[in-house]
Design a protein around this motif. Sequence first.
Motif, PDB file in Angstrom:
ATOM      1  N   GLY A   1       0.789  -1.228   0.000  1.00 58.27           N
ATOM      2  CA  GLY A   1       0.000   0.000   0.000  1.00 58.27           C
ATOM      3  C   GLY A   1       0.818   1.272   0.000  1.00 58.27           C
ATOM      4  N   LYS A   2       2.117   1.145   0.074  1.00 56.52           N
ATOM      5  CA  LYS A   2       2.978   2.329   0.039  1.00 56.52           C
ATOM      6  C   LYS A   2       3.259   2.699  -1.416  1.00 56.52           C
ATOM      7  CE  LYS A   2       5.293   1.111   4.390  1.00 56.52           C
ATOM      8  NZ  LYS A   2       4.572  -0.160   4.608  1.00 56.52           N
ATOM      9  N   PRO A   3       3.654   3.928  -1.678  1.00 59.35           N
ATOM     10  CA  PRO A   3       4.005   4.298  -3.055  1.00 59.35           C
ATOM     11  C   PRO A   3       5.322   3.662  -3.466  1.00 59.35           C
ATOM     12  CG  PRO A   3       4.466   6.107  -1.539  1.00 59.35           C
ATOM     13  CD  PRO A   3       3.743   5.074  -0.736  1.00 59.35           C
ATOM     14  N   PRO A   4       5.540   3.503  -4.748  1.00 56.59           N
ATOM     15  CA  PRO A   4       6.839   2.981  -5.193  1.00 56.59           C
ATOM     16  C   PRO A   4       7.946   3.980  -4.873  1.00 56.59           C
ATOM     17  CG  PRO A   4       5.533   3.759  -7.057  1.00 56.59           C
ATOM     18  CD  PRO A   4       4.639   3.816  -5.871  1.00 56.59           C
ATOM     19  N   ALA A   5       9.149   3.467  -4.770  1.00 56.54           N
ATOM     20  CA  ALA A   5      10.296   4.352  -4.553  1.00 56.54           C
ATOM     21  C   ALA A   5      10.450   5.294  -5.743  1.00 56.54           C
ATOM     22  CB  ALA A   5      11.558   3.522  -4.365  1.00 56.54           C
ATOM     23  N   TRP A   6      10.977   6.475  -5.485  1.00 58.74           N
ATOM     24  CA  TRP A   6      11.107   7.466  -6.560  1.00 58.74           C
ATOM     25  C   TRP A   6      12.020   6.977  -7.682  1.00 58.74           C
ATOM     26  CZ3 TRP A   6       7.648  10.916  -7.232  1.00 58.74           C
ATOM     27  CH2 TRP A   6       7.003  11.529  -6.149  1.00 58.74           C
ATOM     28  N   ASP A   7      12.966   6.098  -7.354  1.00 58.03           N
ATOM     29  CA  ASP A   7      13.878   5.609  -8.400  1.00 58.03           C
ATOM     30  C   ASP A   7      13.373   4.322  -9.048  1.00 58.03           C
ATOM     31  OD1 ASP A   7      14.263   3.874  -6.300  1.00 58.03           O
ATOM     32  OD2 ASP A   7      16.451   4.082  -6.218  1.00 58.03           O
ATOM     33  N   PHE A   8      12.128   3.930  -8.757  1.00 54.65           N
ATOM     34  CA  PHE A   8      11.534   2.750  -9.407  1.00 54.65           C
ATOM     35  C   PHE A   8      11.167   3.148 -10.835  1.00 54.65           C
ATOM     36  CE2 PHE A   8       8.162  -0.259 -10.446  1.00 54.65           C
ATOM     37  CZ  PHE A   8       8.660  -1.444  -9.934  1.00 54.65           C
ATOM     38  N   GLU A   9      11.867   2.572 -11.790  1.00 55.06           N
ATOM     39  CA  GLU A   9      11.718   3.023 -13.176  1.00 55.06           C
ATOM     40  C   GLU A   9      11.919   1.854 -14.125  1.00 55.06           C
ATOM     41  OE1 GLU A   9      14.171   5.830 -16.339  1.00 55.06           O
ATOM     42  OE2 GLU A   9      14.397   6.169 -14.192  1.00 55.06           O
ATOM     43  N   SER A  10      10.939   1.661 -15.021  1.00 56.28           N
ATOM     44  CA  SER A  10      11.010   0.585 -16.020  1.00 56.28           C
ATOM     45  C   SER A  10      11.370  -0.749 -15.373  1.00 56.28           C
ATOM     46  CB  SER A  10      12.031   0.938 -17.118  1.00 56.28           C
ATOM     47  OG  SER A  10      11.634   2.111 -17.779  1.00 56.28           O
ATOM     48  N   GLU A  11      10.798  -0.980 -14.219  1.00 55.43           N
ATOM     49  CA  GLU A  11      11.046  -2.219 -13.495  1.00 55.43           C
ATOM     50  C   GLU A  11       9.757  -3.013 -13.346  1.00 55.43           C
ATOM     51  OE1 GLU A  11      13.496  -1.961  -9.896  1.00 55.43           O
ATOM     52  OE2 GLU A  11      13.801   0.170 -10.361  1.00 55.43           O
ATOM     53  N   LEU A  12       9.929  -4.305 -13.087  1.00 56.77           N
ATOM     54  CA  LEU A  12       8.799  -5.169 -12.796  1.00 56.77           C
ATOM     55  C   LEU A  12       8.852  -5.607 -11.338  1.00 56.77           C
ATOM     56  CD1 LEU A  12       8.810  -7.379 -16.021  1.00 56.77           C
ATOM     57  CD2 LEU A  12       7.263  -5.486 -15.486  1.00 56.77           C
ATOM     58  N   ILE A  13       7.765  -6.216 -10.887  1.00 60.05           N
ATOM     59  CA  ILE A  13       7.676  -6.756  -9.537  1.00 60.05           C
ATOM     60  C   ILE A  13       7.796  -8.269  -9.636  1.00 60.05           C
ATOM     61  CG2 ILE A  13       6.151  -6.953  -7.523  1.00 60.05           C
ATOM     62  CD1 ILE A  13       4.932  -4.262  -8.412  1.00 60.05           C
ATOM     63  N   ALA A  14       8.360  -8.884  -8.634  1.00 60.90           N
ATOM     64  CA  ALA A  14       8.549 -10.345  -8.662  1.00 60.90           C
ATOM     65  C   ALA A  14       7.218 -11.039  -8.938  1.00 60.90           C
ATOM     66  CB  ALA A  14       9.117 -10.810  -7.332  1.00 60.90           C
ATOM     67  N   PRO A  15       7.162 -11.911  -9.926  1.00 60.36           N
ATOM     68  CA  PRO A  15       5.895 -12.574 -10.273  1.00 60.36           C
ATOM     69  C   PRO A  15       5.437 -13.550  -9.196  1.00 60.36           C
ATOM     70  CG  PRO A  15       7.704 -13.503 -11.538  1.00 60.36           C
ATOM     71  CD  PRO A  15       8.266 -12.326 -10.800  1.00 60.36           C
ATOM     72  N   GLU A  16       4.133 -13.784  -9.156  1.00 61.15           N
ATOM     73  CA  GLU A  16       3.529 -14.721  -8.196  1.00 61.15           C
ATOM     74  C   GLU A  16       2.712 -15.734  -8.987  1.00 61.15           C
ATOM     75  OE1 GLU A  16       1.342 -12.298  -5.441  1.00 61.15           O
ATOM     76  OE2 GLU A  16       3.092 -11.084  -4.936  1.00 61.15           O
ATOM     77  N   LEU A  17       3.413 -16.516  -9.768  1.00 62.40           N
ATOM     78  CA  LEU A  17       2.772 -17.389 -10.746  1.00 62.40           C
ATOM     79  C   LEU A  17       1.914 -18.467 -10.079  1.00 62.40           C
ATOM     80  CD1 LEU A  17       2.736 -17.395 -13.809  1.00 62.40           C
ATOM     81  CD2 LEU A  17       4.555 -19.096 -13.783  1.00 62.40           C
ATOM     82  N   ASP A  18       2.336 -18.950  -8.939  1.00 64.92           N
ATOM     83  CA  ASP A  18       1.610 -20.064  -8.304  1.00 64.92           C
ATOM     84  C   ASP A  18       0.152 -19.726  -8.041  1.00 64.92           C
ATOM     85  OD1 ASP A  18       3.865 -21.559  -8.389  1.00 64.92           O
ATOM     86  OD2 ASP A  18       4.366 -21.388  -6.261  1.00 64.92           O
ATOM     87  N   ARG A  19      -0.106 -18.527  -7.554  1.00 68.58           N
ATOM     88  CA  ARG A  19      -1.491 -18.194  -7.231  1.00 68.58           C
ATOM     89  C   ARG A  19      -2.332 -17.916  -8.472  1.00 68.58           C
ATOM     90  NH1 ARG A  19      -2.728 -12.752  -7.185  1.00 68.58           N
ATOM     91  NH2 ARG A  19      -0.976 -11.271  -7.190  1.00 68.58           N
ATOM     92  N   LEU A  20      -1.697 -17.800  -9.633  1.00 64.14           N
ATOM     93  CA  LEU A  20      -2.427 -17.582 -10.884  1.00 64.14           C
ATOM     94  C   LEU A  20      -2.839 -18.884 -11.552  1.00 64.14           C
ATOM     95  CD1 LEU A  20      -0.324 -14.752 -12.582  1.00 64.14           C
ATOM     96  CD2 LEU A  20      -2.244 -14.507 -11.018  1.00 64.14           C
ATOM     97  N   LEU A  21      -2.320 -20.008 -11.054  1.00 62.30           N
ATOM     98  CA  LEU A  21      -2.509 -21.283 -11.759  1.00 62.30           C
ATOM     99  C   LEU A  21      -3.974 -21.639 -12.023  1.00 62.30           C
ATOM    100  CD1 LEU A  21       0.314 -23.495 -10.192  1.00 62.30           C
ATOM    101  CD2 LEU A  21       0.228 -22.467 -12.476  1.00 62.30           C
ATOM    102  N   PRO A  22      -4.909 -21.421 -11.085  1.00 62.70           N
ATOM    103  CA  PRO A  22      -6.296 -21.783 -11.402  1.00 62.70           C
ATOM    104  C   PRO A  22      -6.836 -21.055 -12.632  1.00 62.70           C
ATOM    105  CG  PRO A  22      -6.039 -21.453  -9.046  1.00 62.70           C
ATOM    106  CD  PRO A  22      -4.769 -20.993  -9.684  1.00 62.70           C
ATOM    107  N   TRP A  23      -6.452 -19.807 -12.803  1.00 61.66           N
ATOM    108  CA  TRP A  23      -6.957 -19.048 -13.955  1.00 61.66           C
ATOM    109  C   TRP A  23      -6.169 -19.394 -15.224  1.00 61.66           C
ATOM    110  CZ3 TRP A  23      -6.634 -17.430  -8.978  1.00 61.66           C
ATOM    111  CH2 TRP A  23      -7.856 -17.094  -8.372  1.00 61.66           C
ATOM    112  N   LEU A  24      -4.897 -19.687 -15.084  1.00 61.44           N
ATOM    113  CA  LEU A  24      -4.115 -20.102 -16.245  1.00 61.44           C
ATOM    114  C   LEU A  24      -4.583 -21.464 -16.749  1.00 61.44           C
ATOM    115  CD1 LEU A  24      -0.551 -18.954 -15.125  1.00 61.44           C
ATOM    116  CD2 LEU A  24      -2.138 -17.785 -16.684  1.00 61.44           C
ATOM    117  N   GLU A  25      -4.970 -22.339 -15.824  1.00 56.25           N
ATOM    118  CA  GLU A  25      -5.499 -23.634 -16.245  1.00 56.25           C
ATOM    119  C   GLU A  25      -6.804 -23.465 -17.019  1.00 56.25           C
ATOM    120  OE1 GLU A  25      -5.774 -25.731 -12.579  1.00 56.25           O
ATOM    121  OE2 GLU A  25      -3.613 -26.120 -12.449  1.00 56.25           O
TER     122      GLU A  25
END
Length: 806
Positions: free
Chosen positions: A278-302
């Motif tokens: 819930g906090k804002p991203p750091a000011w130097d956060f630029e063209s970056e991604l966040i670590a994926p959480e693929l496991d919890r997406l599996l029901p929808w990917l299936e």
Amino acid sequence: MKSHARVVIVGGGVMGVGLLYHLVEEGWTDVVLVEKGELTSGSTWHAAGQCPSYVGSINAAKVNQYGIELYPTLEEKTGEAVSWHGCGGIRLACSDDEVEWFKYVYGMSKLIGYEAHLIGPDEIKEHHPYLDPFGVKLGFLTINDGHVAPADVTNAMAAGARQGGATIYRRCQVNDIKLLPDGQWKVFTEKGDITCEHVVNAAGSYSDVVAAWTGHITPIANVLHHYIITDPLQQLIDMDKELPVVRDPYSHSYLREETHGVLVGPYETENAHICWDGKPPAWDFESELIAPELDRLLPWLEKATERLPLFAEAGIKSIISGAITHTPDAAALVGPAHGPHGYWMACGASIGVGQGGGLGKYLAQWMVHGQSEINMHEFDPRRYDSWAEGDYARTMAVVDYQHMYYCYRPGEQHADCRPIRTSSVHDRLATAGAQFQEVFGWERARWFDESGTGEDYSFRRSNAFEPVRAECEAVRERCGLMDLSTFAKFEVSGPDAHAFLDRVCANRIPKKDGGIILGHLLTEGGFIESEITVTRLAEDSFYVLSAATAQLHDMDALKWRLNKDEDVTITDVTDGYGCLVLAGPRARDILSACTDQDLSNGAFRWLTAKVATVAGVDGVRLLRMNYVGELGWELHCPMAGMPAVFDALMAAGEPHGIKLFGAYAMNSLRMEKAYRGWGGELTTEISMIEADMERFVRLDKEFTGKAGTLKSKQEGARIQLVYMEVDASDSDCRGNEPIYADGKIVGLTTSGGYGYSVGKSLAFGYVEPAVAKEGQALEVAIYDEMKTARIIPQSAYDPENDRPRA
């Protein structure tokens, strides 16, 4: 670096750049955009870039459609390459409700002008041979939409803006914004400060941080979203054309082709969450991604694999996981912020690439001309107050994300984070079976359910239909009581209060104490910005009412019209007063039992007001008017004293058959009286002449928008409001259904409902002036079914208006 500009835009994503481009298009070239990193380096760069035609709101659809038309032309206009994929799209309906919704949106597609077709499951395979249409009842095929490379389209608009004279500063962080004593804004950057007339918060994931510098409200949250791209597949390489983008409620995902692979983007319906706790991203956060959480997406990917088996035939090439801003209601925050003039929002867009072009265009029009060519109310940031920030914004943003592909039935709302604002009689209404709706944070009764089952929401008439009939019959035959504390309420006072209100309202302000008028605040061009009721309490004191959702909007509309030399104080008293509406033939008998005030016609005329003691509560403002067309009073009570007044009225009304009624009944009753509604019949797209509201205009005095009103009167209406009876069956007009004459679209509906007292389905609509004739036969497409309609005189009930004067 410039030290002064007309406009400074903070943020270089597609929303900020889209606005910059269109400000130049509208003729403002002294405009600056400041971006802390590179253009698109926030959420824009990792967006999937979908540009859909399909959306359930007519104005959002107009926004989307403009982008779809603009983006393929940008390369020719600016010289910058744009990778536009006009592959079309198919949205799938897997339930009967979704089928009904498709039919409603299909009608809107005719009004907007984009090509769409309703196709069966077998036809779907013709357009997408690799899709498995199991469980699908209908497809909504769009031909000309598709997707675009986000960086391409943003950089092309940036190039076009620069070519037109705009300035862009990259690698220049904004650290603060302040309002100056002269009404200008100062933007403090790490490379120098810029003073400007207008500042725009287009800061994307940082927009709430930027807004906090100046105390503005920005209810957004950054929600983590993923999409997966596979390696190329030979089947797709061998195809002659790109597959359409699919939107599937079964897998709650979009599925499309991407560089000959498959791209799947699920909107998971469980366990979605906001980014960075819930906090804002750091000011130097630029063209970056966040670590994926693929496991919890599996029901929808299936489920996506079931829908598109091709997805399982290739390895995963990349996983994109980044923050996307969401608001509580899915609509972006675009328009003026509440408070001092000149601070604008262009943020909170969850489909920013698809809407960046259109929202940029219409916001630019709003800034330059004082209004846009479409109704921007649903995007107006002032639809939220401070109650919508913090936990509410974070919770509801996730709820919005998880319902991305949910089919909302008419009237259906979330129960999360409720109640927020309640009147002092809320518990009494709940005990009586009130079925509440949320309106600007308030809980307002829609109808009263004595069975305890609640509403079974439907695109057709729901189980509320017969109970609402009983409520309407009570108001027409005996008496009804409604809590309408949701009104926005203002006190306008001071030596210049009368002159001020008379200058800004098209109608004449009462010169006698107790007088009431219906007034309208118009734009300079003569279009309808606000509808207010003005009651004169004293020579220098007025009580002003407006719609619940207009509380901040109308406070600004009044304050921004004040001249510096006018001695006027405008105070918001919304929370201080409740409002009970007592209406029906027995209203005088009931109220007389609770007050010593003389309520006779001779002592208390229609459209007048008095302050009285009711049920022992002092200072109750009795306004003899209502929105249902019956004898009655609005009782504006000190909020703390309203329960005593409510109890007394219910007790006095029991022998007379008093009954509580809600907003559904009010809509039916106002439709029978042909009373217009702000936001439906009355918007900034419409003049008073076109809305057939000239009786509320006094052309023998000066008022804001007079020149535009005269122009509309002299040139003639472009479109004309009409009132119709419709040969409906089990559903009534909602608004935005196409109206036909001799097989040709000639207009659209704005609202509708069933009139129980007259036994007719009624609707308002705007049509071409040539067919706006009493008795004119028309047709209305309700859920793709043609229903005959006829223009009728106003109004269907009590056309002589005898009953309110009784």
